[in-house]
Design an enzyme around this catalytic site. Structure first.
Site, short mmCIF file in Angstrom:
data_model
loop_
_atom_site.label_atom_id
_atom_site.label_comp_id
_atom_site.label_asym_id
_atom_site.label_seq_id
_atom_site.Cartn_x
_atom_site.Cartn_y
_atom_site.Cartn_z
N LYS A 180 -9.54 7.67 2.49
CA LYS A 180 -10.11 6.33 2.37
C LYS A 180 -11.53 6.26 2.91
O LYS A 180 -12.26 5.31 2.61
CB LYS A 180 -9.21 5.31 3.06
CG LYS A 180 -7.87 5.09 2.37
CD LYS A 180 -7.04 4.03 3.08
CE LYS A 180 -5.69 3.83 2.40
NZ LYS A 180 -4.78 4.99 2.57
N HIS B 142 -2.76 7.99 6.28
CA HIS B 142 -2.98 6.69 5.65
C HIS B 142 -4.38 6.21 6.00
O HIS B 142 -5.09 5.68 5.14
CB HIS B 142 -1.91 5.71 6.11
CG HIS B 142 -1.91 4.40 5.41
ND1 HIS B 142 -1.76 4.27 4.05
CD2 HIS B 142 -2.04 3.13 5.90
CE1 HIS B 142 -1.79 2.98 3.72
NE2 HIS B 142 -1.98 2.28 4.81
N PHE C 56 1.88 -3.39 3.92
CA PHE C 56 2.28 -4.71 4.39
C PHE C 56 3.75 -4.92 4.03
O PHE C 56 4.23 -4.51 2.97
CB PHE C 56 1.44 -5.79 3.70
CG PHE C 56 0.04 -5.94 4.25
CD1 PHE C 56 -0.40 -5.19 5.33
CD2 PHE C 56 -0.82 -6.85 3.69
CE1 PHE C 56 -1.68 -5.34 5.83
CE2 PHE C 56 -2.12 -7.02 4.18
CZ PHE C 56 -2.55 -6.26 5.25
N CYS D 13 0.80 -1.22 0.00
CA CYS D 13 0.00 0.00 0.00
C CYS D 13 0.84 1.27 0.00
O CYS D 13 0.28 2.38 0.01
CB CYS D 13 -0.95 -0.01 1.19
SG CYS D 13 -2.02 -1.46 1.20
#
Length: 411
Positions: free
Chosen positions: A335, A306, A399, A166
């Site tokens: 998001k 984030h 990740f 990401c």
């Protein structure tokens, strides 16, 4: 502040997101602050059956042309279209407006053509080898977004793909910035693209506990920094930025949206998927980015977080912000509106941060209210906030422990 010879200007932006097809449509959707998550027919029967999809593109924007779309994976097609918008927005014309040998392309993706592999694997098992498309490999491999963008734009300089989960899209901007400052190119077309929403991939994220389970109300599912957040919503999208050395941009009469003044990167080396506690290693990236920009933490007016809406990641990021930026800069998290577009997210949020600096307006966090805020942060809620932003940071974490922080300042 970063010295003039280290300044890189964002002179063009291209965005294809669930909030809208194109830069202006995406920005308008973010300012509305309403989630784009809806039931997804392709996920019917899955434990999580909703996502955030890019809307159908208008003919003028959505046509690849030349009989080329058939060979492209979805993530590649989105990257090509976003790159075209960014280049046009920058006032550049491939073939006549630049020396292609001095144009670099860097496009990041997390899962690239995973959705096509999923589909073609099913075809193989149902009907044998003859049903597997001869285009599977170019539709699958992660470098093809950069390769097809370069082909479409006649860009013959360095062409690279970044793949750091990401953080891939944000990492692409760092690589592109470094290519410009090293003299390897004069123009860099950089960003991220992802189109991996499918039954198997989505279920994989669900099985690891990363996705929201608010199936009864998908539009309320993604709620970054809310006390009752329970996971992210799968999304697709693409964002591409045109980067130029600031002096070169000025020489051709372009100011751009913002300056990419600093970048920092670090790796947690802690766990395959969980962040290091408290964001202690991400802090290294944040402080490095600020140091490169010649700024102190107190100079930061805004954070584009984030903000995945997962319990652990939001807590870790909130602790990072509170510790390094205790003066309380405004915080947004795209998001909430857009869902999590994985490898594209860092580029999308970098573009949003540049627009925030340019317009002096901070988009609100969707599905977040002051009485449901889980952390002592100054999150913008309800409506956009008009704010002069002297310096903004954009966080991207992936990740594998990848951390990328970008610093943007006004032109």
């Amino acid at each position: 502040m970063t010295t003039p010879d280290r300044c890189v200007a964002v002179t063009g932006l291209g965005l294809l997101t669930p909030a809208g097809a194109g830069r202006e449509a995406t920005w308008d959707g973010l300012l509305r602050g309403t989630s784009t998550a809806t039931r997804d027919p392709q996920l019917k029967g899955c434990p999580v059956d909703f996502s955030c999809r890019v809307p159908e593109l208008p003919p003028a924007l959505g046509r690849i042309g030349g009989g080329k779309a058939w060979r492209m994976g979805d993530f590649t097609r989105l990257a090509v279209l976003a790159a075209r918008e960014a280049v046009s927005d920058a006032g550049l014309t491939p073939g006549t407006g630049w020396d292609g040998a001095r144009v670099a392309v860097v496009i990041g993706s997390g899962l690239a053509g995973a959705g096509h592999l999923e589909d073609q694997t099913l075809r193989f098992h149902q009907g044998g080898p003859e049903l597997v498309a001869p285009t599977l490999v170019p539709m699958l491999i992660p470098n093809m977004a950069a390769g097809e963008v370069a082909l479409d734009l006649a860009a013959r300089g360095p062409s690279l793909a970044t793949q750091s989960a990401c953080a891939s899209g944000a990492g692409a901007l760092v690589v592109a910035r470094d290519l410009l400052l090293s003299g390897a190119c004069d123009i860099a077309v950089a960003g991220g693209s992802e189109a991996a929403v499918g039954p198997v991939v989505t279920t994989g994220f669900q099985r690891m506990g990363a996705l929201s389970a608010r199936g009864g109300d998908p539009a309320a599912a993604s709620r970054p920094f809310a006390a009752d957040r329970d996971g992210f919503v799968m999304a697709e999208g693409a964002a591409v930025c045109v980067l130029e050395r600031a002096a070169d941009a000025r020489a051709r009469g372009r100011r751009g949206y913002a300056l990419l003044a600093g970048a920092g990167q670090s790796t947690d080396a802690h766990h395959p998927t969980a962040p290091a506690p408290g964001g202690v290693v991400a802090e290294t990236a944040l402080r490095a980015a600020l140091a490169e920009a010649g700024l102190s933490p107190g100079d930061v007016d805004h954070v584009d977080a984030h903000g995945t809406s997962t319990p652990l990641n939001d807590r870790t990021e909130a602790e990072l912000i509170g510790r390094v930026l205790p003066h309380g800069p405004s915080v947004t998290a795209p998001k909430g509106v857009l869902g999590h577009s994985l490898g594209a997210a860092g580029a999308v949020e970098a573009a949003v941060t540049a627009l925030t600096v340019h317009h002096g307006t901070v988009p609100p966090v969707a599905n977040l209210t002051p009485d449901n805020l889980g952390f002592p942060l100054d999150c913008v809620t309800g409506a956009p906030r008009t704010q002069r932003v002297r310096a903004a940071v954009s966080h991207s974490f992936g990740f594998g422990g990848h951390n990328v922080v970008l610093v943007f300042v006004p032109v």
